[in-house]
Design a protein around this motif. Sequence first.
Motif, PDB file in Angstrom:
ATOM      1  N   VAL A   1      33.535  13.843 -24.081  1.00 33.66           N
ATOM      2  CA  VAL A   1      34.679  14.325 -23.986  1.00 33.66           C
ATOM      3  C   VAL A   1      35.718  13.436 -23.595  1.00 33.66           C
ATOM      4  CG1 VAL A   1      33.575  16.560 -23.489  1.00 33.66           C
ATOM      5  CG2 VAL A   1      34.101  15.155 -21.717  1.00 33.66           C
ATOM      6  N   ALA A   2      35.482  12.227 -23.250  1.00 32.98           N
ATOM      7  CA  ALA A   2      36.496  11.411 -22.937  1.00 32.98           C
ATOM      8  C   ALA A   2      37.057  10.800 -24.105  1.00 32.98           C
ATOM      9  CB  ALA A   2      35.936  10.068 -21.990  1.00 32.98           C
ATOM     10  N   LEU A   3      36.554  10.977 -25.440  1.00 30.31           N
ATOM     11  CA  LEU A   3      37.090  10.549 -26.718  1.00 30.31           C
ATOM     12  C   LEU A   3      37.598  11.659 -27.356  1.00 30.31           C
ATOM     13  CD1 LEU A   3      33.935   8.157 -27.508  1.00 30.31           C
ATOM     14  CD2 LEU A   3      36.206   7.517 -26.368  1.00 30.31           C
ATOM     15  N   ASP A   4      38.426  11.036 -28.213  1.00 27.02           N
ATOM     16  CA  ASP A   4      39.024  12.133 -29.033  1.00 27.02           C
ATOM     17  C   ASP A   4      38.159  12.095 -30.476  1.00 27.02           C
ATOM     18  OD1 ASP A   4      41.082  13.328 -27.560  1.00 27.02           O
ATOM     19  OD2 ASP A   4      42.205  11.458 -28.160  1.00 27.02           O
ATOM     20  N   VAL A   5      37.417  12.916 -31.363  1.00 26.62           N
ATOM     21  CA  VAL A   5      36.772  12.882 -32.157  1.00 26.62           C
ATOM     22  C   VAL A   5      37.441  13.195 -33.342  1.00 26.62           C
ATOM     23  CG1 VAL A   5      34.689  13.831 -33.654  1.00 26.62           C
ATOM     24  CG2 VAL A   5      34.515  13.449 -31.030  1.00 26.62           C
ATOM     25  N   LEU A   6      37.705  12.147 -34.431  1.00 22.88           N
ATOM     26  CA  LEU A   6      38.637  11.984 -35.419  1.00 22.88           C
ATOM     27  C   LEU A   6      37.997  12.464 -36.989  1.00 22.88           C
ATOM     28  CD1 LEU A   6      40.751   9.069 -34.272  1.00 22.88           C
ATOM     29  CD2 LEU A   6      41.243  11.489 -34.120  1.00 22.88           C
ATOM     30  N   GLY A   7      36.636  12.311 -36.832  1.00 26.07           N
ATOM     31  CA  GLY A   7      36.102  12.673 -37.886  1.00 26.07           C
ATOM     32  C   GLY A   7      34.532  12.377 -37.552  1.00 26.07           C
ATOM     33  N   GLU A   8      33.393  13.027 -38.469  1.00 23.75           N
ATOM     34  CA  GLU A   8      32.376  12.782 -38.555  1.00 23.75           C
ATOM     35  C   GLU A   8      31.750  12.859 -40.014  1.00 23.75           C
ATOM     36  OE1 GLU A   8      29.793  14.633 -35.322  1.00 23.75           O
ATOM     37  OE2 GLU A   8      31.697  15.882 -35.177  1.00 23.75           O
TER      38      GLU A   8
ATOM     39  N   ASN B   1      40.945   6.920 -28.465  1.00 23.22           N
ATOM     40  CA  ASN B   1      41.340   7.014 -26.948  1.00 23.22           C
ATOM     41  C   ASN B   1      42.764   7.406 -26.837  1.00 23.22           C
ATOM     42  OD1 ASN B   1      41.567   6.855 -24.235  1.00 23.22           O
ATOM     43  ND2 ASN B   1      40.413   4.755 -24.020  1.00 23.22           N
ATOM     44  N   ALA B   2      43.125   8.554 -26.501  1.00 26.72           N
ATOM     45  CA  ALA B   2      44.507   8.991 -26.190  1.00 26.72           C
ATOM     46  C   ALA B   2      44.853   8.990 -24.628  1.00 26.72           C
ATOM     47  CB  ALA B   2      44.832  10.388 -26.795  1.00 26.72           C
ATOM     48  N   GLY B   3      43.683   8.642 -23.878  1.00 26.47           N
ATOM     49  CA  GLY B   3      43.903   8.567 -22.350  1.00 26.47           C
ATOM     50  C   GLY B   3      44.591   7.397 -22.012  1.00 26.47           C
ATOM     51  N   ASP B   4      44.370   7.124 -20.616  1.00 23.59           N
ATOM     52  CA  ASP B   4      44.941   6.063 -20.017  1.00 23.59           C
ATOM     53  C   ASP B   4      44.170   4.959 -19.460  1.00 23.59           C
ATOM     54  OD1 ASP B   4      44.376   7.509 -17.882  1.00 23.59           O
ATOM     55  OD2 ASP B   4      46.529   7.560 -17.061  1.00 23.59           O
ATOM     56  N   ARG B   5      42.690   5.254 -19.702  1.00 24.24           N
ATOM     57  CA  ARG B   5      41.712   4.411 -19.121  1.00 24.24           C
ATOM     58  C   ARG B   5      40.901   3.937 -20.203  1.00 24.24           C
ATOM     59  NH1 ARG B   5      36.882   6.833 -18.221  1.00 24.24           N
ATOM     60  NH2 ARG B   5      37.070   9.086 -18.179  1.00 24.24           N
TER      61      ARG B   5
ATOM     62  N   GLY C   1      39.863   0.970 -25.498  1.00 31.89           N
ATOM     63  CA  GLY C   1      40.927   0.994 -24.668  1.00 31.89           C
ATOM     64  C   GLY C   1      42.024   2.211 -25.075  1.00 31.89           C
ATOM     65  N   PRO C   2      42.892   2.437 -24.241  1.00 29.93           N
ATOM     66  CA  PRO C   2      43.937   2.985 -24.434  1.00 29.93           C
ATOM     67  C   PRO C   2      44.751   2.862 -25.790  1.00 29.93           C
ATOM     68  CG  PRO C   2      44.021   2.767 -22.329  1.00 29.93           C
ATOM     69  CD  PRO C   2      43.074   1.820 -22.899  1.00 29.93           C
ATOM     70  N   GLY C   3      45.006   3.828 -26.634  1.00 28.91           N
ATOM     71  CA  GLY C   3      45.961   3.631 -27.821  1.00 28.91           C
ATOM     72  C   GLY C   3      45.259   3.054 -28.840  1.00 28.91           C
ATOM     73  N   ARG C   4      43.723   3.011 -28.987  1.00 23.13           N
ATOM     74  CA  ARG C   4      42.837   2.462 -29.713  1.00 23.13           C
ATOM     75  C   ARG C   4      41.984   3.533 -30.565  1.00 23.13           C
ATOM     76  NH1 ARG C   4      43.557  -2.949 -30.905  1.00 23.13           N
ATOM     77  NH2 ARG C   4      41.289  -3.005 -31.456  1.00 23.13           N
ATOM     78  N   ARG C   5      41.455   2.987 -31.657  1.00 23.50           N
ATOM     79  CA  ARG C   5      40.523   3.820 -32.342  1.00 23.50           C
ATOM     80  C   ARG C   5      39.360   3.145 -32.645  1.00 23.50           C
ATOM     81  NH1 ARG C   5      43.584   7.706 -36.770  1.00 23.50           N
ATOM     82  NH2 ARG C   5      44.895   8.618 -35.247  1.00 23.50           N
ATOM     83  N   MET C   6      38.171   3.547 -32.935  1.00 31.25           N
ATOM     84  CA  MET C   6      36.969   3.203 -33.299  1.00 31.25           C
ATOM     85  C   MET C   6      36.180   3.877 -34.311  1.00 31.25           C
ATOM     86  SD  MET C   6      33.643   1.957 -30.828  1.00 31.25           S
ATOM     87  CE  MET C   6      34.630   0.544 -30.139  1.00 31.25           C
ATOM     88  N   TRP C   7      35.624   3.284 -35.315  1.00 26.05           N
ATOM     89  CA  TRP C   7      34.832   3.857 -36.333  1.00 26.05           C
ATOM     90  C   TRP C   7      33.475   3.344 -36.154  1.00 26.05           C
ATOM     91  CZ3 TRP C   7      31.938   1.705 -40.252  1.00 26.05           C
ATOM     92  CH2 TRP C   7      31.569   2.280 -41.127  1.00 26.05           C
TER      93      TRP C   7
END
Length: 155
Positions: free
Chosen positions: A66-73, A90-94, A109-115
């Motif tokens: 839940v600390a991650l925003d799921v953008l797709g599966e 990761n739209a959070g600050d940590r 990290g904050p402001g990043r995405r990962m596939w």
Amino acid sequence: MVSFELDGPWRAMQLLDGFFDVQQDVGSPDVIALQFARPDRLYDAAGAVVSATTARAAAEAVADNVALDVLGESPSRIGGLHGFTVEVGNAGDRYVAVLKAPTSALGIGPGRRMWISFFDTPDGLLAIMVGGSSEKWSEALAIAEPVLESVRIGP
């Protein structure tokens, strides 16, 4: 064994037991990382270890964090193997830990995405990842795509 072809200005950055990566725009907030790992653990939102030994279970564990925003599966196919992909942000600050290879923890990290695509191989679980800034995410994926298409897994 994993092999692939690089095009453009990629730099090898880390080579550790169970992990290696190549990057573009090193040192920039928009660094693009193409990573390969043999995860031995995944993490939940509290940083606790989650057990996952199959590609499907690993993708589900990441999606359940839940600390991650799921953008797709989606299902995935790379190097002749079928796997499972989850794209997160990761739209959070940590910093959020996602998985651990034998010698290094990997996260976002904050402001990043990962596939992340997970695959079941004869040698165990394999994760192939692309990381980039949220701001230039489409560009990061477009740059990584030719390399991903060249990946071969196995002898």
